[in-house]
Design an enzyme around this catalytic site. Structure first.
Site, PDB file in Angstrom:
ATOM      1  CD  GLU A 258      -3.025  -1.112   0.282  1.00 48.83           C
ATOM      2  OE1 GLU A 258      -3.031  -0.069  -0.410  1.00 48.83           O
ATOM      3  OE2 GLU A 258      -3.719  -2.099   0.171  1.00 48.83           O
ATOM      4  CB  CYS A 292      -1.840   7.222   1.336  1.00 43.73           C
ATOM      5  SG  CYS A 292      -3.097   6.400   2.153  1.00 43.73           S
TER       6      CYS A 292
HETATM    7  P1  NAD Z   1       8.319   5.229   4.609  1.00 41.04           P
HETATM    8  O1  NAD Z   1       8.251   4.617   3.265  1.00 41.04           O
HETATM    9  O2  NAD Z   1       9.459   6.236   5.059  1.00 41.04           O
HETATM   10  O3  NAD Z   1       8.196   4.079   5.954  1.00 41.04           O
HETATM   11  C1  NAD Z   1       7.224   3.271   5.817  1.00 41.04           C
HETATM   12  C2  NAD Z   1       7.802   2.096   6.720  1.00 41.04           C
HETATM   13  O4  NAD Z   1       8.868   1.515   6.137  1.00 41.04           O
HETATM   14  C3  NAD Z   1       8.269   2.466   8.268  1.00 41.04           C
HETATM   15  O5  NAD Z   1       7.925   1.383   9.176  1.00 41.04           O
HETATM   16  C4  NAD Z   1       9.670   2.583   8.109  1.00 41.04           C
HETATM   17  O6  NAD Z   1      10.536   2.383   9.028  1.00 41.04           O
HETATM   18  C5  NAD Z   1       9.959   1.388   7.132  1.00 41.04           C
HETATM   19  N1  NAD Z   1      11.291   1.861   6.247  1.00 41.04           N
HETATM   20  C6  NAD Z   1      11.757   3.135   5.973  1.00 41.04           C
HETATM   21  N2  NAD Z   1      12.763   2.908   5.128  1.00 41.04           N
HETATM   22  C7  NAD Z   1      13.238   1.424   5.125  1.00 41.04           C
HETATM   23  C8  NAD Z   1      14.015   0.694   4.346  1.00 41.04           C
HETATM   24  N3  NAD Z   1      15.195   1.319   3.951  1.00 41.04           N
HETATM   25  N4  NAD Z   1      14.076  -0.596   4.619  1.00 41.04           N
HETATM   26  C9  NAD Z   1      12.953  -1.159   5.283  1.00 41.04           C
HETATM   27  N5  NAD Z   1      11.964  -0.304   5.783  1.00 41.04           N
HETATM   28  C10 NAD Z   1      12.164   0.921   5.856  1.00 41.04           C
HETATM   29  O7  NAD Z   1       6.853   6.052   4.565  1.00 41.04           O
HETATM   30  P2  NAD Z   1       6.396   6.936   6.019  1.00 41.04           P
HETATM   31  O8  NAD Z   1       6.907   8.072   5.757  1.00 41.04           O
HETATM   32  O9  NAD Z   1       6.276   6.466   7.074  1.00 41.04           O
HETATM   33  O10 NAD Z   1       4.647   6.977   5.254  1.00 41.04           O
HETATM   34  C11 NAD Z   1       4.477   7.878   4.569  1.00 41.04           C
HETATM   35  C12 NAD Z   1       3.914   7.183   3.249  1.00 41.04           C
HETATM   36  O11 NAD Z   1       3.115   5.937   3.427  1.00 41.04           O
HETATM   37  C13 NAD Z   1       3.517   7.867   2.156  1.00 41.04           C
HETATM   38  O12 NAD Z   1       4.084   7.796   0.655  1.00 41.04           O
HETATM   39  C14 NAD Z   1       2.027   7.360   2.310  1.00 41.04           C
HETATM   40  O13 NAD Z   1       1.377   7.817   0.766  1.00 41.04           O
HETATM   41  C15 NAD Z   1       2.172   6.058   2.479  1.00 41.04           C
HETATM   42  N6  NAD Z   1       1.023   5.487   2.817  1.00 41.04           N
HETATM   43  C16 NAD Z   1       0.146   4.731   2.137  1.00 41.04           C
HETATM   44  C17 NAD Z   1      -0.929   4.237   2.615  1.00 41.04           C
HETATM   45  C18 NAD Z   1      -1.856   3.205   1.769  1.00 41.04           C
HETATM   46  O14 NAD Z   1      -2.641   2.611   2.385  1.00 41.04           O
HETATM   47  N7  NAD Z   1      -1.552   3.306   0.356  1.00 41.04           N
HETATM   48  C19 NAD Z   1      -1.508   4.319   3.836  1.00 41.04           C
HETATM   49  C20 NAD Z   1      -0.596   5.190   4.500  1.00 41.04           C
HETATM   50  C21 NAD Z   1       0.503   5.935   4.377  1.00 41.04           C
END
Ligand code: NAD
Length: 486
Positions: A258, A292
């Site tokens: 997602e 999102c």
């Molecule tokens: P992010 O991608 O930075 O982080 C998400 C998760 O991934 C966190 O748990 C983080 O610790 C982990 N992560 C980060 N870097 C990583 C790496 N190198 N390796 C492994 N894991 C890693 O996202 P965010 O800033 O926490 O959230 C915002 C984003 O989430 C936005 O792009 C938003 O659109 C998206 N989002 C999507 C939905 C959906 O259902 N489509 C819902 C909520 C948020």
């Protein structure tokens, strides 16, 4: 924080000795959790490293045999108890969320209801039959399809919905008979640990639910490499999603992704303008713009363009900004990177000829993470905000003339999560809902989410669906049985 006679949030959060659950796996340091409203230290939690990540999978793998063969009614009963505990602890959970995430308390309460609804829904789904018959195409054969749990599932979640993104995944996986290892965002570990503590109290056996806080690349990297982890369900940015997709290739995991969104919000002449403005405000500014599903681009038809811009700017000016516990319309952003991105999108659009109708930067009196709700008009298509996810309270409005034109512009995106359409013409609504390349289309309304619907996006907004019956798919394998009966 869940005791009946204390108010607990303060007690627990003031205790530097951590919430229960934090110390389940080998500790490798501490993480400071700060209140985005004022930068104050809220708590410190123990963090793990690759050893903790591996220990969590060991525990989940050891628990899988028993959990996957636990009778469905017993799994359902534990999920129902988890749901009851989440509902009882709603106020505490909401306050914890405000303390670490910053969202307005009303929104935090709403998120707990939303989070709990997935647990209730999947408690009921756990009871549904998971066997299907097939009409045989072979002589003397009898055929069945069984849905079996895949094994250990890794769940990786973001900070913007710190509870709901965990329960949407975990309840489905647990109902299916999987055991889970959960990695929440470093910004919001307390909500995840509180959910873990309530899961323990609900009676999930040891090793079934495992929460690991720590450096994301280390923890999740360990899980993507581990052949015992059979499914990865990730919610977060498209950038990290791509990385985890690649990392999961070597072990061919089941994936749910997602990812990011860039929702178009299209208003046709003849739409109910009052409703379009009110729904547009929700679509843009809910979760302080860090959503999102947030409307990133408003396309408004010529004849109503000026009036829509004026009314939308007035409605935006009326929004209150403040710390989450004051229950404003908009709270602080999560960290300075979100502020910098919002500011960069505003500055870039203005340089390219957009007009600033209201807002435009931070409210320095409130603090460095309070970004004033902002409206930009006449934003050209080549402005960064028209293609990149802002994740902040900035609305970009652009004019269009024909339905064909706006359809093409709305679809010209790598994202495809949700699109909003306002029109009173039923045939136009039909054509638009057919033509938009989005996983979800909202017509004359904003809220579309809930446990019974399959949430998810097309294109680079993701893979698979969460919620509904479809939310179980990534956590189950189909086994086909063909038996001779003659
Ligand atoms: P992010 O991608 O930075 O982080 C998400 C998760 O991934 C966190 O748990 C983080 O610790 C982990 N992560 C980060 N870097 C990583 C790496 N190198 N390796 C492994 N894991 C890693 O996202 P965010 O800033 O926490 O959230 C915002 C984003 O989430 C936005 O792009 C938003 O659109 C998206 N989002 C999507 C939905 C959906 O259902 N489509 C819902 C909520 C948020």
């Amino acid at each position: 924080m869940f005791d009946d006679h204390r108010s607990p949030l303060e007690d627990r959060l003031a205790d530097p000795g951590l919430l229960p659950g934090a110390g389940d796996f080998p500790a490798a340091g501490r993480l400071a959790v700060r209140d985005p409203a004022n930068g104050a230290l809220v708590a410190q939690v123990a963090i793990s490293d690759e050893n903790g990540a591996r220990a969590a999978v060991d525990a989940a793998q050891a628990a899988f045999g028993d959990w996957s063969t636990t009778l469905p009614q017993n799994r359902a009963a534990i999920l129902h108890r988890w749901h009851a505990l989440l509902t009882e602890a709603k106020e505490d959970l909401a306050r914890i969320m405000v303390a670490e995430q910053g969202k307005p308390i009303s929104e935090a309460r709403g998120e707990i209801d939303y989070a709990a609804s997935f647990v209730q829904f999947y408690a009921e789904e756990a009871l549904r039959p998971n066997i299907e018959g097939v009409t045989s195409h072979l002589p003397d054969a009898e055929m069945e399809l069984w849905r079996e749990p895949v094994g250990v599932a890794a769940l990786v979640t973001p900070w913007n919905f710190p509870c709901a993104m965990i329960t949407r995944k975990a309840a489905a996986a647990l109902a299916a008979g999987c055991t889970v290892v959960i990695h929440p965002s470093a910004e919001t570990p307390l909500s995840a640990l509180a959910l873990a503590e309530l899961a323990r109290r609900a009676g999930f056996p040891d090793g079934v639910v495992n929460t690991v806080i720590g450096d994301a690349a280390t923890i999740v990297g360990e899980w993507t490499a581990d052949t015992r982890v059979r499914a990865l369900s990730f919610t977060g940015s498209t950038e990290v999603g791509r990385l985890l997709y690649r990392q999961s290739a070597d072990t061919v995991k089941r994936l749910v992704m997602e990812l990011g969104g860039h929702a178009p919000f299209i208003v046709f002449e003849g739409a109910d303008l009052d409703r379009a403005v009110a729904e547009g405000i929700k679509a843009k500014f809910a979760t302080s713009g860090q959503d999102c599903l947030g409307a990133n681009r408003f396309y408004v038809q010529d004849a109503i363009y000026d009036e829509f811009c004026a009314r939308f700017a007035r409605a935006t000016e009326a929004l209150s900004l403040g710390a989450g516990m004051q229950d404003p319309d908009i709270g602080p952003l999560i960290h300075d990177r979100q502020v910098a991105k919002s500011q960069a999108h505003v500055d870039d659009a203005l340089e390219r000829g957009a007009r600033l109708l209201t807002g435009g930067g931070i409210d320095a009196e409130l603090g460095p993470l309070f970004f004033r709700p902002t409206v930009l008009a006449d934003v050209p298509d080549d402005a960064a905000i028209m293609s990149e996810e802002t994740f902040g309270p900035v609305a970009a409005i652009s004019r269009f003339t024909t339905e064909e034109e706006v359809t093409a512009r709305a679809n010209a995106s790598e994202y495809g999560l949700v699109a909003y359409v306002h029109s009173m013409d039923p045939r136009q609504i039909y054509r638009m809902t057919r033509a938009l390349q989005y996983g979800m289309v909202a017509v004359n309304r904003t809220k579309v989410t809930g446990a019974p619907i399959p949430f998810g996006g097309m294109k680079q907004s993701g893979l698979g669906r969460e919620g509904a019956r479809q939310g179980l798919e990534a956590f189950t394998e189909i086994k086909y049985i063909c038996r001779n009966w003659a």
